[in-house]
Design a protein around this motif. Structure first.
Motif, PDB file in Angstrom:
ATOM      1  N   ALA A 113       0.487  -1.365   0.107  1.00  0.00           N
ATOM      2  CA  ALA A 113       0.189  -0.588  -0.199  1.00  0.00           C
ATOM      3  C   ALA A 113       0.948   1.751   0.182  1.00  0.00           C
ATOM      4  O   ALA A 113       0.402   1.865  -0.273  1.00  0.00           O
ATOM      5  N   ARG A 114       1.860   0.850   0.207  1.00  0.00           N
ATOM      6  CA  ARG A 114       2.760   2.082   0.785  1.00  0.00           C
ATOM      7  C   ARG A 114       3.916   2.175  -0.769  1.00  0.00           C
ATOM      8  O   ARG A 114       4.935   3.179  -0.700  1.00  0.00           O
ATOM      9  N   GLY A 115       3.176   1.256  -1.467  1.00  0.00           N
ATOM     10  CA  GLY A 115       4.599   1.307  -2.761  1.00  0.00           C
ATOM     11  C   GLY A 115       5.873   0.453  -2.273  1.00  0.00           C
ATOM     12  O   GLY A 115       6.551   1.086  -3.532  1.00  0.00           O
ATOM     13  N   GLU A 116       5.639   0.387  -1.317  1.00  0.00           N
ATOM     14  CA  GLU A 116       7.747  -0.043  -0.783  1.00  0.00           C
ATOM     15  C   GLU A 116       7.543  -1.941  -1.698  1.00  0.00           C
ATOM     16  O   GLU A 116       7.619  -2.490  -0.924  1.00  0.00           O
ATOM     17  N   TYR A 117       7.473  -1.885  -2.903  1.00  0.00           N
ATOM     18  CA  TYR A 117       7.397  -3.133  -3.845  1.00  0.00           C
ATOM     19  C   TYR A 117       8.351  -3.340  -5.399  1.00  0.00           C
ATOM     20  O   TYR A 117       8.482  -1.758  -5.248  1.00  0.00           O
ATOM     21  N   THR A 118       8.411  -4.305  -5.779  1.00  0.00           N
ATOM     22  CA  THR A 118       9.799  -4.208  -7.740  1.00  0.00           C
ATOM     23  C   THR A 118       8.322  -5.529  -7.722  1.00  0.00           C
ATOM     24  O   THR A 118       7.596  -6.441  -7.378  1.00  0.00           O
ATOM     25  N   THR A 119       8.324  -4.721  -8.946  1.00  0.00           N
ATOM     26  CA  THR A 119       7.567  -5.998 -10.320  1.00  0.00           C
ATOM     27  C   THR A 119       8.895  -6.610 -10.880  1.00  0.00           C
ATOM     28  O   THR A 119       9.519  -5.916 -11.492  1.00  0.00           O
ATOM     29  N   GLN A 120       8.907  -7.351 -11.609  1.00  0.00           N
ATOM     30  CA  GLN A 120       9.555  -8.335 -12.337  1.00  0.00           C
ATOM     31  C   GLN A 120       8.865  -7.580 -13.711  1.00  0.00           C
ATOM     32  O   GLN A 120       7.732  -8.193 -13.520  1.00  0.00           O
ATOM     33  N   LEU A 121       9.900  -7.337 -14.794  1.00  0.00           N
ATOM     34  CA  LEU A 121       9.738  -6.739 -15.675  1.00  0.00           C
ATOM     35  C   LEU A 121       9.453  -7.728 -16.989  1.00  0.00           C
ATOM     36  O   LEU A 121      10.131  -9.027 -16.589  1.00  0.00           O
ATOM     37  N   PRO A 122       8.743  -7.569 -17.753  1.00  0.00           N
ATOM     38  CA  PRO A 122       8.217  -9.014 -19.037  1.00  0.00           C
ATOM     39  C   PRO A 122       9.627  -9.392 -19.715  1.00  0.00           C
ATOM     40  O   PRO A 122      10.433  -8.777 -19.546  1.00  0.00           O
ATOM     41  N   GLY A 123       9.647 -10.490 -19.644  1.00  0.00           N
ATOM     42  CA  GLY A 123      10.768 -11.240 -20.338  1.00  0.00           C
ATOM     43  C   GLY A 123      12.491 -10.904 -18.659  1.00  0.00           C
ATOM     44  O   GLY A 123      13.458 -11.097 -19.611  1.00  0.00           O
ATOM     45  N   GLU A 124      12.231 -10.720 -17.398  1.00  0.00           N
ATOM     46  CA  GLU A 124      13.880 -10.432 -17.013  1.00  0.00           C
ATOM     47  C   GLU A 124      13.381 -11.144 -16.020  1.00  0.00           C
ATOM     48  O   GLU A 124      12.354 -12.374 -16.205  1.00  0.00           O
ATOM     49  N   SER A 125      14.766 -11.927 -15.662  1.00  0.00           N
ATOM     50  CA  SER A 125      15.193 -12.776 -14.932  1.00  0.00           C
ATOM     51  C   SER A 125      14.634 -12.851 -13.127  1.00  0.00           C
ATOM     52  O   SER A 125      14.662 -11.490 -13.196  1.00  0.00           O
ATOM     53  N   VAL A 126      14.332 -13.792 -12.283  1.00  0.00           N
ATOM     54  CA  VAL A 126      14.414 -12.998 -11.327  1.00  0.00           C
ATOM     55  C   VAL A 126      15.433 -12.810 -10.541  1.00  0.00           C
ATOM     56  O   VAL A 126      15.814 -11.325  -9.895  1.00  0.00           O
ATOM     57  N   THR A 127      17.331 -13.220 -10.623  1.00  0.00           N
ATOM     58  CA  THR A 127      18.075 -12.560 -10.442  1.00  0.00           C
ATOM     59  C   THR A 127      18.114 -11.308 -11.195  1.00  0.00           C
ATOM     60  O   THR A 127      18.854 -10.559 -10.351  1.00  0.00           O
ATOM     61  N   ASP A 128      17.768 -10.687 -12.278  1.00  0.00           N
ATOM     62  CA  ASP A 128      18.338  -9.615 -13.086  1.00  0.00           C
ATOM     63  C   ASP A 128      17.263  -8.304 -12.077  1.00  0.00           C
ATOM     64  O   ASP A 128      18.003  -7.406 -11.653  1.00  0.00           O
ATOM     65  N   MET A 129      15.986  -8.984 -11.671  1.00  0.00           N
ATOM     66  CA  MET A 129      14.995  -8.087 -10.719  1.00  0.00           C
ATOM     67  C   MET A 129      15.659  -8.403  -9.520  1.00  0.00           C
ATOM     68  O   MET A 129      15.987  -6.813  -9.071  1.00  0.00           O
ATOM     69  N   LEU A 130      15.781  -8.899  -8.905  1.00  0.00           N
ATOM     70  CA  LEU A 130      17.077  -9.317  -7.586  1.00  0.00           C
ATOM     71  C   LEU A 130      17.847  -7.527  -8.194  1.00  0.00           C
ATOM     72  O   LEU A 130      18.760  -6.887  -6.653  1.00  0.00           O
ATOM     73  N   ARG A 131      18.973  -7.696  -8.901  1.00  0.00           N
ATOM     74  CA  ARG A 131      20.183  -6.849  -9.062  1.00  0.00           C
ATOM     75  C   ARG A 131      19.683  -5.738  -9.042  1.00  0.00           C
ATOM     76  O   ARG A 131      20.230  -4.751  -8.691  1.00  0.00           O
TER      77      ARG A 131
END
Length: 92
Positions: free
Chosen positions: A68-86
């Motif tokens: 609700a506070r906007g404190e989150y990350t979304t995985q982009l289309p075609g992005e791996s979980v590793t890339d998202m975490l980096r």
């Protein structure tokens, strides 16, 4: 491996059989011993990653508040979980 140890302990301690036979004749005492043994086994198999129902729902409540506070990350289309975490600042 534990099963082998248990058998060895019983073989080395035949007195355990006699004591269990005495305890088994008293239902309330047998229940107490069973609860105690269960408590010991639970301590031996404790998993710190497990949580109670209350802890689980508290975690969900905290997560919903972060969202609700906007404190989150979304995985982009075609992005791996590793890339998202980096991208999120994790050193992987």
């Amino acid at each position: 491996m534990n099963g082998g140890y248990f058998m060895t302990a019983l073989q080395l301690n035949p007195d355990i059989y006699r004591q269990l036979d005495i305890i088994a004749k008293d239902e309330s005492m047998f229940d107490r011993v069973t609860k105690y043994i269960n408590r010991i086994v639970k301590q031996m198999t404790y998993d710190p990653t497990c949580m109670t129902k209350e802890e689980y729902f508290a975690m969900l409540d905290r997560s919903e508040a972060q969202y609700a506070r906007g404190e989150y990350t979304t995985q982009l289309p075609g992005e791996s979980v590793t890339d998202m975490l980096r991208r999120s600042g994790y050193d992987i």
